[in-house]
Write a protein that holds these residues in place. Structure first.
Motif, PDB file in Angstrom:
ATOM      1  N   THR A 177      47.497  37.937  58.653  1.00 44.59           N
ATOM      2  CA  THR A 177      47.923  38.983  57.725  1.00 44.59           C
ATOM      3  C   THR A 177      48.843  39.952  58.467  1.00 44.59           C
ATOM      4  N   ASN A 178      49.196  41.054  57.827  1.00 42.39           N
ATOM      5  CA  ASN A 178      50.048  42.055  58.481  1.00 42.39           C
ATOM      6  C   ASN A 178      49.290  42.902  59.488  1.00 42.39           C
ATOM      7  N   PHE A 179      47.962  42.729  59.596  1.00 43.60           N
ATOM      8  CA  PHE A 179      47.161  43.422  60.600  1.00 43.60           C
ATOM      9  C   PHE A 179      46.858  42.470  61.752  1.00 43.60           C
ATOM     10  N   ALA A 180      47.175  42.889  62.972  1.00 44.63           N
ATOM     11  CA  ALA A 180      46.866  42.066  64.139  1.00 44.63           C
ATOM     12  C   ALA A 180      45.356  41.863  64.225  1.00 44.63           C
ATOM     13  N   GLY A 181      44.949  40.612  64.363  1.00 41.36           N
ATOM     14  CA  GLY A 181      43.524  40.309  64.476  1.00 41.36           C
ATOM     15  C   GLY A 181      42.815  40.145  63.146  1.00 41.36           C
ATOM     16  N   CYS A 182      43.552  40.265  62.048  1.00 37.61           N
ATOM     17  CA  CYS A 182      42.978  40.053  60.719  1.00 37.61           C
ATOM     18  C   CYS A 182      43.629  38.820  60.097  1.00 37.61           C
ATOM     19  N   PHE A 183      42.803  37.886  59.670  1.00 39.78           N
ATOM     20  CA  PHE A 183      43.265  36.617  59.133  1.00 39.78           C
ATOM     21  C   PHE A 183      42.679  36.415  57.736  1.00 39.78           C
ATOM     22  N   ALA A 184      43.265  35.513  56.973  1.00 37.13           N
ATOM     23  CA  ALA A 184      42.758  35.212  55.631  1.00 37.13           C
ATOM     24  C   ALA A 184      42.907  33.734  55.355  1.00 37.13           C
ATOM     25  N   ALA A 185      41.963  33.170  54.591  1.00 36.34           N
ATOM     26  CA  ALA A 185      41.981  31.740  54.299  1.00 36.34           C
ATOM     27  C   ALA A 185      41.283  31.467  52.973  1.00 36.34           C
ATOM     28  N   GLY A 186      41.713  30.387  52.313  1.00 35.93           N
ATOM     29  CA  GLY A 186      41.062  29.961  51.074  1.00 35.93           C
ATOM     30  C   GLY A 186      41.771  30.454  49.830  1.00 35.93           C
ATOM     31  N   ASP A 187      41.027  30.532  48.735  1.00 31.51           N
ATOM     32  CA  ASP A 187      41.615  30.905  47.447  1.00 31.51           C
ATOM     33  C   ASP A 187      42.278  32.274  47.476  1.00 31.51           C
ATOM     34  N   CYS A 188      41.809  33.178  48.355  1.00 30.18           N
ATOM     35  CA  CYS A 188      42.369  34.527  48.391  1.00 30.18           C
ATOM     36  C   CYS A 188      43.815  34.547  48.878  1.00 30.18           C
ATOM     37  N   THR A 189      44.294  33.446  49.465  1.00 26.44           N
ATOM     38  CA  THR A 189      45.682  33.396  49.940  1.00 26.44           C
ATOM     39  C   THR A 189      46.619  32.739  48.935  1.00 26.44           C
ATOM     40  N   GLY A 190      46.075  32.222  47.829  1.00 27.12           N
ATOM     41  CA  GLY A 190      46.934  31.667  46.793  1.00 27.12           C
ATOM     42  C   GLY A 190      46.634  30.221  46.453  1.00 27.12           C
ATOM     43  N   ARG A 191      47.369  29.720  45.493  1.00 23.70           N
ATOM     44  CA  ARG A 191      47.195  28.342  45.028  1.00 23.70           C
ATOM     45  C   ARG A 191      47.689  27.340  46.067  1.00 23.70           C
ATOM     46  N   PRO A 192      47.201  26.085  45.968  1.00 23.57           N
ATOM     47  CA  PRO A 192      46.253  25.570  44.981  1.00 23.57           C
ATOM     48  C   PRO A 192      44.819  25.991  45.295  1.00 23.57           C
ATOM     49  N   TYR A 193      44.039  26.268  44.260  1.00 25.06           N
ATOM     50  CA  TYR A 193      42.635  26.635  44.435  1.00 25.06           C
ATOM     51  C   TYR A 193      41.813  25.364  44.601  1.00 25.06           C
TER      52      TYR A 193
END
Length: 298
Positions: A257-273
């Motif tokens: 993500t735009n924060f160093a050390g913060c990541f995101a994965a899965g449906d919260c990042t967009g399609r395909p779900y």
């Protein structure tokens, strides 16, 4: 509620990673990070992903022929047990970053982690009108944290899952009047000071503090506070300043993500779900977290 006003900071030390969400993305990341001997704080419930659980049949998940969501979740639970992973059944309502990592508010306890992985599934970008703007000024996501502030007052409650009904009952013991809207069938709440709303909430009204809620039929109910009891808090509310693309968390191919050390994965990042996509991103995020921690140690 500001984190630095809370006294119950957990004494378990600093975790390498805090994972928020127990769906396929969170599980995939947790398994990989466990293999690499990382100290993991994993927020979620033993029910795991409600979306997976309700899937009648899954036909396109590699390694499994036609399988039900219930069956797949049971396989996931067995993996969690076999790996020695532990789920912390607390709802994360706030994350705050600094140069040393992140502080995570789970219910009314504070935890510290060097990195964070958001695997919260598909949730609204910011809630209803006025919700984010009045957070901490009458809007709350935690009944046990803030309920005492509304003793003898009128409040509104949005309950998004049956498992939060005990929190509604707790709030009803404190408040003079509760206006309750539930987003699921067959609520078991039946208390003399609880009025069930037939129309959903459209907005929270107020300037410097909550004044009322507006329903979809344009009627208003005057209240002193509003509690939103959902399985997940909107990502942009969870971490102030998080970059979004509509209702999804903005990430690059490394799940950063735009924060160093913060990541995101899965449906919260967009399609395909898709479960396969969530598992893949969870694995990518885990390896990037490992690389990030190694670089920081140097």
């Amino acid at each position: 509620m500001e984190m630095n006003t809370l006294e119950n900071v957990q004494e378990s030390g600093v975790y390498d990673v805090a994972i928020v969400g127990a769906g396929p993305a969170g599980l995939s990341a947790a398994l990989t990070l466990k293999i690499h001997n990382k100290k993991i704080l994993w927020f979620g419930t033993s029910a795991l992903s409600d979306k997976v659980e309700k899937s009648e049949k899954i036909a396109n998940y590699a390694g499994c022929e036609l399988i039900s969501g219930k069956e797949l979740n049971e396989i996931f639970r067995q993996q969690i047990h076999s790996a020695g992973l532990v789920l912390t059944d607390k709802k994360v309502t706030m994350i705050s970053g600094d140069k040393d990592g992140y502080m995570i508010l789970g219910d009314n306890d504070i935890y510290k982690a060097k990195t964070v992985l958001l695997a919260v599934g598909s949730v609204p970008a910011k809630g209803i009108d006025g919700e984010q703007e009045l957070l901490g000024r009458g809007v709350s996501y935690c009944a046990t944290c803030d309920g005492f502030l509304y003793r003898g007052k009128n409040i509104a409650v949005f309950c998004g899952h049956k498992r939060f009904e005990h929190e509604v009952e707790y709030l009803a013991q404190l408040a003079e009047k509760v206006y309750l809207y539930v987003s699921y069938p067959e609520s078991e709440i039946n208390l003399p000071n609880v009025e069930m709303l037939k129309k959903p909430m459209k907005a929270v009204r107020g300037e410097n503090k909550v004044r009322a809620i507006e329903l979809t039929d344009k009627t208003e109910k005057e209240v002193d506070g509003v509690f939103f009891l959902r399985p997940s808090v909107a990502p942009a509310t969870l971490l102030n300043g998080l970059h979004m693309q509509g209702s999804h968390i903005e990430v690059n191919r490394q799940c950063e993500t735009n924060f160093a050390g913060c990541f995101a994965a899965g449906d919260c990042t967009g399609r395909p779900y898709q479960i396969a996509k969530a598992v893949g991103e969870g694995n990518v995020a885990a390896h990037q977290i490992i690389a990030y921690l190694a670089a920081k140690d140097k």
